[in-house]
Design an enzyme around this catalytic site. Structure first.
Site, PDB file in Angstrom:
ATOM      1  N   HIS A 123       0.811  -1.220   0.000  1.00 55.69           N
ATOM      2  CA  HIS A 123       0.000   0.000   0.000  1.00 55.69           C
ATOM      3  C   HIS A 123       0.849   1.276   0.000  1.00 55.69           C
ATOM      4  O   HIS A 123       1.914   1.344   0.598  1.00 55.69           O
ATOM      5  CB  HIS A 123      -0.919   0.006   1.224  1.00 55.69           C
ATOM      6  N   ASP A 124       0.367   2.274  -0.722  1.00 55.27           N
ATOM      7  CA  ASP A 124       0.929   3.632  -0.714  1.00 55.27           C
ATOM      8  C   ASP A 124       2.328   3.729  -1.303  1.00 55.27           C
ATOM      9  O   ASP A 124       3.026   4.725  -1.099  1.00 55.27           O
ATOM     10  CB  ASP A 124       0.919   4.218   0.707  1.00 55.27           C
ATOM     11  N   GLY A 141       4.992  -1.117   2.735  1.00 53.47           N
ATOM     12  CA  GLY A 141       4.187   0.068   2.488  1.00 53.47           C
ATOM     13  C   GLY A 141       4.992   1.356   2.451  1.00 53.47           C
ATOM     14  O   GLY A 141       6.039   1.480   3.070  1.00 53.47           O
TER      15      GLY A 141
END
Length: 278
Positions: A123-124, A141
């Site tokens: 994520h991200d 992440g």
């Protein structure tokens, strides 16, 4: 205009958008809200969740899963996205997660990237253009991976880590520190083992610039001063080099991680480097 083909066993939900010439193979599942760019090929058993945008001319191999919710305990379930550029190759079992609603909210992958089997983008993350992940690469992440970086098989990158452009991460390396542009890191935990000279040459980088980066990196990590102080000296010494300017911008940007640095050599190693002289 090329015809879009959907296998009878595939499930394409209402609200999914498929471009011209898209091929959706057996047992794929494309959720509502997903966008698949023109000419992309999803071979079989591919899952693309809502709010995922896959660019044109992608090749997605069996059992890849794109856009599921982030593995982030701080995520509260709000809407987030995964955005993948054009001409990407995504091999078997690759996973890419959407952003988290307590952070960037977007996971971004650039154009012309290659992800070999079972690689993971968390994520991200931001992955720039022409990046290669070999098999089983794991990226935590919030990481940033610069353009034309190459991550060797089985390497693992700690969350919030930055990998500079044209960097090379060796196979099975555990990367817990930022990797400078053009750097080559190896080991567990990874240390700076030189520069990715091959990658620099392949990208068409000028020979003069390669030499400038080679000398600048030695100067930067010579341990007579802290890296931030040496960065000022390097910037003055190589004021005409764009590549060195990229290097200095990288090391002077605020980061949540320390840098991958060269190993401290023993006296024996130093003597050997100097031809046996003390």
């Amino acid at each position: 205009m090329a015809e879009t083909m959907i296998h009878p066993t595939a499930l394409v939900e209402d609200g999914a958008q498929l471009g011209a010439g898209v091929s959706v193979g057996p047992f794929c599942h494309i959720q509502s809200g997903a966008v698949i760019g023109d000419g992309s090929q999803l071979m079989s058993h591919v899952v693309v969740t809502g709010a995922t945008r896959l660019g044109a001319n992608a090749q997605v191999f069996p059992h890849a899963v794109l856009g599921c919710e982030p593995q982030n305990g701080k995520h509260t379930g709000g809407p987030t996205t995964l955005e993948i550029g054009t001409n990407c190759t995504i091999r078997e079992g690759v996973t890419m997660h959407s952003g988290s609603d307590t952070s960037r909210g977007r996971t971004i992958v650039g154009d012309h990237c290659t992800f070999l089997a079972y690689a993971h983008v968390a994520h991200d993350c931001v992955v720039e253009d022409y990046v290669t992940f070999a098999n089983n690469v794991m990226v935590g992440g919030h990481c940033e991976i610069g353009h034309r970086a190459i991550l060797g098989g089985g390497s693992a990158v700690h969350q919030f880590t930055r990998i500079g452009h044209h960097a090379f991460v060796g196979g099975l390396a555990a990367v817990a520190g930022d990797v400078i542009p053009f750097g080559m890191v190896i080991g567990v935990h990874a240390h700076l083992g030189g520069l990715n000279i091959i990658g620099m040459k392949r990208s068409g980088m000028d020979r003069k610039e390669i030499h400038a980066v080679r000398h600048a990196s030695r100067m930067l990590f010579d341990r007579t001063k802290p890296v931030q102080d040496r960065a000022k000296d390097v910037k003055l010494a190589y004021a005409e080099s764009k590549a060195v300017a990229d290097l200095i911008d990288f090391v002077t940007t605020d980061s949540k991680r320390a840098f991958c640095t060269p190993l401290i050599k023993s006296a024996k190693d130093t003597r050997e480097d100097n031809g046996g002289e003390q």
